[in-house]
Design a protein around this motif. Structure first.
Motif, PDB file in Angstrom:
ATOM      1  N   PHE A  35       0.719  -1.009   0.012  1.00  0.00           N
ATOM      2  CA  PHE A  35       0.096   0.062   0.057  1.00  0.00           C
ATOM      3  C   PHE A  35       0.893   1.283   0.011  1.00  0.00           C
ATOM      4  O   PHE A  35       1.794   1.365   0.721  1.00  0.00           O
ATOM      5  CB  PHE A  35      -1.064  -0.072   1.325  1.00  0.00           C
ATOM      6  N   TRP A  36       0.672   2.115  -1.006  1.00  0.00           N
ATOM      7  CA  TRP A  36       1.280   3.431  -1.188  1.00  0.00           C
ATOM      8  C   TRP A  36       0.661   4.543  -0.646  1.00  0.00           C
ATOM      9  O   TRP A  36      -0.358   4.593  -1.357  1.00  0.00           O
ATOM     10  CB  TRP A  36       2.023   3.735  -2.503  1.00  0.00           C
ATOM     11  N   PHE A  37       1.099   5.677   0.185  1.00  0.00           N
ATOM     12  CA  PHE A  37       0.600   6.834   0.185  1.00  0.00           C
ATOM     13  C   PHE A  37       1.498   7.776  -0.877  1.00  0.00           C
ATOM     14  O   PHE A  37       2.620   7.729  -0.619  1.00  0.00           O
ATOM     15  CB  PHE A  37       0.550   7.180   1.417  1.00  0.00           C
ATOM     16  N   TYR A  38       1.085   8.560  -1.686  1.00  0.00           N
ATOM     17  CA  TYR A  38       1.763   9.332  -2.384  1.00  0.00           C
ATOM     18  C   TYR A  38       2.929   9.051  -3.159  1.00  0.00           C
ATOM     19  O   TYR A  38       3.974   9.426  -3.175  1.00  0.00           O
ATOM     20  CB  TYR A  38       2.231  10.479  -1.685  1.00  0.00           C
ATOM     21  N   ASN A  52      -2.188  10.700  -4.702  1.00  0.00           N
ATOM     22  CA  ASN A  52      -3.300   9.917  -3.964  1.00  0.00           C
ATOM     23  C   ASN A  52      -2.589   8.314  -3.538  1.00  0.00           C
ATOM     24  O   ASN A  52      -1.283   8.242  -3.417  1.00  0.00           O
ATOM     25  CB  ASN A  52      -4.273   9.588  -4.677  1.00  0.00           C
ATOM     26  N   SER A  53      -3.435   7.609  -3.183  1.00  0.00           N
ATOM     27  CA  SER A  53      -2.775   6.020  -2.701  1.00  0.00           C
ATOM     28  C   SER A  53      -2.935   5.147  -3.834  1.00  0.00           C
ATOM     29  O   SER A  53      -3.881   5.451  -4.487  1.00  0.00           O
ATOM     30  CB  SER A  53      -3.527   5.753  -1.341  1.00  0.00           C
ATOM     31  N   ASP A  77      -3.406 -17.149 -10.568  1.00  0.00           N
ATOM     32  CA  ASP A  77      -3.331 -17.113 -11.906  1.00  0.00           C
ATOM     33  C   ASP A  77      -2.303 -15.960 -12.199  1.00  0.00           C
ATOM     34  O   ASP A  77      -2.399 -15.302 -13.347  1.00  0.00           O
ATOM     35  CB  ASP A  77      -4.523 -16.970 -12.948  1.00  0.00           C
ATOM     36  N   ASN A  78      -1.433 -15.721 -11.402  1.00  0.00           N
ATOM     37  CA  ASN A  78      -0.536 -14.403 -11.738  1.00  0.00           C
ATOM     38  C   ASN A  78      -1.225 -13.133 -11.779  1.00  0.00           C
ATOM     39  O   ASN A  78      -0.823 -12.209 -12.599  1.00  0.00           O
ATOM     40  CB  ASN A  78       0.361 -14.759 -12.817  1.00  0.00           C
ATOM     41  N   VAL A  79      -2.281 -12.877 -11.524  1.00  0.00           N
ATOM     42  CA  VAL A  79      -3.179 -11.567 -11.466  1.00  0.00           C
ATOM     43  C   VAL A  79      -2.739 -10.874 -10.337  1.00  0.00           C
ATOM     44  O   VAL A  79      -2.695 -11.345  -9.088  1.00  0.00           O
ATOM     45  CB  VAL A  79      -4.602 -12.200 -11.739  1.00  0.00           C
ATOM     46  N   LEU A  80      -2.740  -9.530 -10.637  1.00  0.00           N
ATOM     47  CA  LEU A  80      -2.596  -8.592  -9.673  1.00  0.00           C
ATOM     48  C   LEU A  80      -3.689  -7.598  -9.615  1.00  0.00           C
ATOM     49  O   LEU A  80      -4.246  -7.372 -10.747  1.00  0.00           O
ATOM     50  CB  LEU A  80      -1.363  -7.665 -10.104  1.00  0.00           C
ATOM     51  N   ARG A  81      -3.911  -7.425  -8.550  1.00  0.00           N
ATOM     52  CA  ARG A  81      -4.967  -6.329  -8.251  1.00  0.00           C
ATOM     53  C   ARG A  81      -4.322  -5.008  -7.993  1.00  0.00           C
ATOM     54  O   ARG A  81      -3.642  -4.632  -6.942  1.00  0.00           O
ATOM     55  CB  ARG A  81      -5.942  -6.567  -7.391  1.00  0.00           C
ATOM     56  N   VAL A  82      -4.446  -4.046  -8.880  1.00  0.00           N
ATOM     57  CA  VAL A  82      -4.033  -2.592  -8.615  1.00  0.00           C
ATOM     58  C   VAL A  82      -5.103  -1.616  -8.479  1.00  0.00           C
ATOM     59  O   VAL A  82      -6.183  -1.660  -9.353  1.00  0.00           O
ATOM     60  CB  VAL A  82      -3.096  -2.252  -9.672  1.00  0.00           C
ATOM     61  N   ASP A  83      -5.329  -1.013  -7.155  1.00  0.00           N
ATOM     62  CA  ASP A  83      -6.504  -0.243  -6.779  1.00  0.00           C
ATOM     63  C   ASP A  83      -6.003   1.249  -6.478  1.00  0.00           C
ATOM     64  O   ASP A  83      -5.045   1.419  -5.708  1.00  0.00           O
ATOM     65  CB  ASP A  83      -6.850  -0.689  -5.782  1.00  0.00           C
ATOM     66  N   PHE A  84      -6.090   2.099  -7.541  1.00  0.00           N
ATOM     67  CA  PHE A  84      -5.621   3.620  -7.654  1.00  0.00           C
ATOM     68  C   PHE A  84      -6.785   4.500  -6.944  1.00  0.00           C
ATOM     69  O   PHE A  84      -7.914   4.295  -7.582  1.00  0.00           O
ATOM     70  CB  PHE A  84      -5.593   4.165  -8.978  1.00  0.00           C
ATOM     71  N   GLN A  85      -6.490   5.174  -5.955  1.00  0.00           N
ATOM     72  CA  GLN A  85      -7.512   6.372  -5.537  1.00  0.00           C
ATOM     73  C   GLN A  85      -7.329   7.213  -6.554  1.00  0.00           C
ATOM     74  O   GLN A  85      -6.337   7.824  -6.899  1.00  0.00           O
ATOM     75  CB  GLN A  85      -7.051   6.668  -3.987  1.00  0.00           C
ATOM     76  N   THR A  87     -15.003   2.711   8.032  1.00  0.00           N
ATOM     77  CA  THR A  87     -15.104   4.225   8.148  1.00  0.00           C
ATOM     78  C   THR A  87     -14.017   4.662   8.411  1.00  0.00           C
ATOM     79  O   THR A  87     -13.308   5.747   7.888  1.00  0.00           O
ATOM     80  CB  THR A  87     -16.415   4.581   8.864  1.00  0.00           C
ATOM     81  N   ARG A  88     -13.217   4.062   9.654  1.00  0.00           N
ATOM     82  CA  ARG A  88     -12.023   4.817  10.075  1.00  0.00           C
ATOM     83  C   ARG A  88     -10.930   4.700   9.034  1.00  0.00           C
ATOM     84  O   ARG A  88     -10.157   5.418   8.814  1.00  0.00           O
ATOM     85  CB  ARG A  88     -11.553   4.070  11.398  1.00  0.00           C
ATOM     86  N   SER A  89     -10.786   3.538   8.421  1.00  0.00           N
ATOM     87  CA  SER A  89      -9.652   3.300   7.191  1.00  0.00           C
ATOM     88  C   SER A  89     -10.087   4.271   6.197  1.00  0.00           C
ATOM     89  O   SER A  89      -9.227   4.941   5.517  1.00  0.00           O
ATOM     90  CB  SER A  89      -9.845   2.100   6.590  1.00  0.00           C
ATOM     91  N   THR A  90     -11.363   4.461   5.708  1.00  0.00           N
ATOM     92  CA  THR A  90     -11.851   5.251   4.765  1.00  0.00           C
ATOM     93  C   THR A  90     -11.254   6.701   5.106  1.00  0.00           C
ATOM     94  O   THR A  90     -10.807   7.355   4.282  1.00  0.00           O
ATOM     95  CB  THR A  90     -13.146   5.367   4.314  1.00  0.00           C
ATOM     96  N   ASP A  91     -11.467   6.949   6.184  1.00  0.00           N
ATOM     97  CA  ASP A  91     -11.074   8.264   6.747  1.00  0.00           C
ATOM     98  C   ASP A  91      -9.661   8.623   6.898  1.00  0.00           C
ATOM     99  O   ASP A  91      -9.083   9.912   6.488  1.00  0.00           O
ATOM    100  CB  ASP A  91     -11.652   8.853   8.148  1.00  0.00           C
ATOM    101  N   PHE A  92      -8.748   7.456   7.110  1.00  0.00           N
ATOM    102  CA  PHE A  92      -7.500   7.766   6.650  1.00  0.00           C
ATOM    103  C   PHE A  92      -6.899   7.776   5.424  1.00  0.00           C
ATOM    104  O   PHE A  92      -6.232   8.452   5.023  1.00  0.00           O
ATOM    105  CB  PHE A  92      -6.779   6.630   7.675  1.00  0.00           C
ATOM    106  N   ILE A  93      -7.473   7.038   4.523  1.00  0.00           N
ATOM    107  CA  ILE A  93      -7.218   6.887   3.205  1.00  0.00           C
ATOM    108  C   ILE A  93      -7.356   8.354   2.605  1.00  0.00           C
ATOM    109  O   ILE A  93      -6.770   8.633   1.707  1.00  0.00           O
ATOM    110  CB  ILE A  93      -7.459   5.719   2.530  1.00  0.00           C
ATOM    111  N   THR A  94      -8.497   8.502   2.855  1.00  0.00           N
ATOM    112  CA  THR A  94      -9.248   9.805   2.005  1.00  0.00           C
ATOM    113  C   THR A  94      -9.939  10.804   3.314  1.00  0.00           C
ATOM    114  O   THR A  94     -10.935  10.930   3.502  1.00  0.00           O
ATOM    115  CB  THR A  94     -10.480   9.442   1.260  1.00  0.00           C
ATOM    116  N   PRO A  95      -9.082  11.380   3.699  1.00  0.00           N
ATOM    117  CA  PRO A  95      -9.417  12.565   4.824  1.00  0.00           C
ATOM    118  C   PRO A  95     -10.261  13.502   4.377  1.00  0.00           C
ATOM    119  O   PRO A  95     -10.314  13.999   3.157  1.00  0.00           O
ATOM    120  CB  PRO A  95      -8.093  13.230   5.042  1.00  0.00           C
ATOM    121  N   LYS A  96     -11.476  13.734   5.193  1.00  0.00           N
ATOM    122  CA  LYS A  96     -12.726  14.505   4.812  1.00  0.00           C
ATOM    123  C   LYS A  96     -12.359  16.207   4.896  1.00  0.00           C
ATOM    124  O   LYS A  96     -13.140  16.889   4.213  1.00  0.00           O
ATOM    125  CB  LYS A  96     -13.643  14.130   5.348  1.00  0.00           C
TER     126      LYS A  96
END
Ligand SMILES: Cc1cc2nc3c(=O)[nH]c(=O)nc-3n(C[C@H](O)[C@H](O)[C@H](O)COP(=O)(O)OP(=O)(O)OC[C@H]3O[C@@H](n4cnc5c(N)ncnc54)[C@H](O)[C@@H]3O)c2cc1C
Lengths: 76, 542
Positions: B221-224, B231-232, B240-248, B365-374
């Protein structure tokens, strides 16, 4: 926020040289702009909160700190 | 686009269309994660069910990839968990980066001696495929594809459903209806039930891609990061050698633009460098909500999984909570159906799983607030935490990139027995999930293999003759230093001493484990009367 238990937070002086500590905090902010102050204070609060370690004390301090918003009056 | 071959399961003309229907004890709507797991858990207890799905295939896209230990233990009851472990990627380690520097490493399973790892990453379509295979082989499950529920009419004795098929519409009567029909639950809509909660506006881009080179097994997990500086980003390995990449992406991104393959590739190229090659598996832009129904049991209609509650994906809580819901529900519903428990036992399903959903929503919700501060101060504290994390271990613990799913605590449930003894040093208290440990019983194995499907008493004793008398309706597992197991008991050896340690198991100690592997009660030295009272209470007669 839940009502903080009162009595956990120290109300009397706990610093041997209060003027020095107070001025050290001010001096640390002297060369910072507003955004930097906010970042600096956030770090400082986290460091001190961890050092205090007592959730009741921190909760009471969070409630008490609101006094700084109203010039010392309880209404908020 | 996908390397996974979506099988289309056969549709069969339902007998009701030819006037040959009969009333069913249980109808389940929705064959996602919750529905088939419930059908199988009921079948283990001899309860037949009809399982309806509007579709004829598995989850479109990978969706849930992190399958937690507690879910694997549930699926192990049906003999399919090992298949998931074999196919999936076992991981326990994670790394959090600030900019391009690692600041925090975590290990989710610091202790050895569990049958299943903390997490196995496996795409939801595989999990569903294995569940479907098992359901189709089970005589007690009538799994019907392309059967869409379009009408629901509850009455005091049960529910009448309207179901649409390629051959037309039929009605189906059931004593109990379980709605496992996902976040957009048709049943919930048809009954006009509210789904209150919070809407989040940040957008995320998921790109599932297939790599050919060696891949990291850990979660990153990367911040900036320099390849996505504002973003993160989350990177996770799948089968099956699949990667999930999730971009904020933030609030203002244009989802249609972001989804264009050339734009996704541009982001991935910045991330993986000029050498890497990949193929696209699945791509999606999502936002999320946190919502929960006020009651999960509405007369003869019961809600489970996303139909009853939804959370953000951070923490892998949606699918795992769906499985835990139906694990909690299955044994209770089976008892109500065979008359050994009153219908009021289902109230405990509602209260326990609502408490769990609340805990999940709070964490998410706490994780969300940390990852995407409001708001600006929230962002200032988040950034200060990250900045301090490299040097100060305490700050690493505050970094919240998703608190990963562990069994929720359901304290104070009316069917659990409050503790009388107070000298526990360790061990799961009533309202918490049991913990596994290695055991020997002829051959090697694990405690979870010897618990259930009913109520199980785990008793520690010096000698077998010291064991308490078992009330009817309970099986015993004895951990004794001498003597052979009396009838109704299984003798286990504590292979590595971990069993006694994890349960603070002094001679005389006993734990009553519920069929869903939660602790109902524990004692230092129970008598037969206390055991019977705890069992009565746990089965809704308390
Ligand atoms: C991007 C993403 C990532 C995620 N990652 C994770 C993760 O890592 N770990 C995790 O635990 N969870 C994760 N989740 C959440 C997880 O996918 C869901 O929580 C889970 O699928 C819920 O299962 P369910 O059975 O309740 O509902 P679903 O899986 O949505 O199943 C509902 C089923 O009902 C059927 N249906 C709907 N309406 C009708 C009708 N009228 N008649 C008949 N059938 C109907 C649908 O066809 C569907 O098969 C993620 C979700 C997303 C979107």
């Amino acid at each position: 926020m839940a009502e903080a238990a009162t009595g956990a937070l120290r109300r009397t002086l706990n610093l041997r040289r209060p003027d020095e500590v107070y001025n050290a905090i001010i001096d640390a902010h002297r060369d910072l702009d507003d955004d930097q102050c906010r970042a600096f204070d956030a770090g400082l609060i986290l460091l001190l909160a961890n050092h205090v370690g007592d959730a009741d004390v921190i909760a009471e301090a969070l409630a008490a700190a609101r006094l700084s918003l109203n010039g010392g009056s309880r209404a908020d | 686009m996908s390397s996974y071959e979506y099988r289309h399961y056969p549709y069969q003309r339902p007998p009701e269309l030819d006037g040959k229907g009969k009333r069913r004890p249980v109808v389940i709507v929705g064959a996602g994660l919750a529905g088939p797991t419930l059908a199988l858990a009921l079948a283990v207890r001899g309860v037949a069910s009809v399982l309806l799905d509007e579709d004829d295939t598995v989850s479109n896209g990978s969706r849930s990839i992190c399958q937690a230990q507690h879910s694997l233990e549930t699926w192990d009851r049906f003999g399919i968990a090992q298949r998931m472990v074999d196919k999936g990627i076992t991981w326990e380690q994670g790394e959090v980066y600030l900019h391009d520097t690692p600041i925090y490493h975590f290990n989710l399973a610091p202790e050895p001696g569990h049958k299943f790892p903390a997490f196995v990453n496996l795409q939801q379509y595989y999990v569903e495929e294995y569940l479907f295979d098992r359901c189709l082989a089970e005589k007690l499950i009538d799994l019907r594809f392309r059967n869409k529920v379009v009408g629901v009419r509850p009455d005091s004795k049960g529910v009448v459903l309207d179901v649409e098929t390629p051959d037309g519409r039929y009605t189906l009567e059931a004593d109990w209806l379980v709605a496992c029909d996902g976040v957009r639950s048709t049943v919930r809509h048809l009954l006009g039930l509210p789904f209150p909660g919070e809407v989040f506006h940040d957008q995320f881009l998921i790109a599932d891609i297939r790599f050919t080179s060696d891949l990291p097994k850990e979660r990153r997990f990367w911040f900036y990061p320099s390849f996505h500086p504002t973003n993160s980003v989350l990177l996770h390995r799948q089968a099956d050698n699949v990667l999930r990449v999730d971009f904020q992406l933030g609030r203002d991104a244009d989802p249609e633009e972001e989804k264009k393959p050339e734009n996704v590739d541009r982001r991935l190229r910045q991330m993986f460098g000029p050498e890497a090659t990949w193929e696209h598996e699945w791509c999606s832009v999502y936002t999320f909500t946190c919502r929960m129904m006020e009651r999960f049991v509405q007369g003869r209609v019961i809600f489970a999984g996303d139909a009853a509650h939804v959370v953000s994906p951070f923490g892998a809580r949606g699918g795992n909570a769906a499985v835990a819901d139906v694990d909690n529900l299955a044994w209770k519903l089976a008892r109500v159906l065979d008359g050994t428990s009153p219908a009021s036992l289902l109230e405990s399903y509602c209260s326990e799983r609502r408490a769990a959903a609340q805990e999940n929503i709070l964490n998410s919700t706490r994780s969300t607030d940390f990852i995407t501060p409001k708001f600006p101060a929230s962002r200032a504290f988040r950034d200060a935490t990250l900045a301090l994390a490299r040097e100060f271990p305490f700050a690493r613990s505050l970094v919240n990139s998703g608190r990963l799913s562990v069994p929720t605590i359901q304290p104070g449930s009316s069917i659990d027995t409050p503790e009388g003894d107070t000298d526990w040093l360790r061990g799961p208290a009533p309202g918490t999930a049991m913990v596994d440990a290695p055991v020997v019983n002829g051959r090697g194995g694990f405690l979870v293999d010897h618990v259930g499907p009913g109520f199980t008493l785990i008793s520690f004793a010096a000698r077998a003759v010291d064991l308490p008398e078992l009330p009817a309706g309970m099986t015993g597992v004895m951990v004794a230093r001498e003597g052979s197991a009396p009838s109704g008991w299984t003798a286990l050896q504590d292979r590595d001493g971990l069993l006694r340690q994890r349960y603070d198991g002094r001679a005389g100690t006993a734990y009553l484990i519920r069929p869903d592997r939660y602790v109902a009660a524990r004692w230092r030295r129970p008598d037969a009367r206390e055991l019977a009272a705890a069992l009565r209470r746990a089965t809704g007669h308390g």
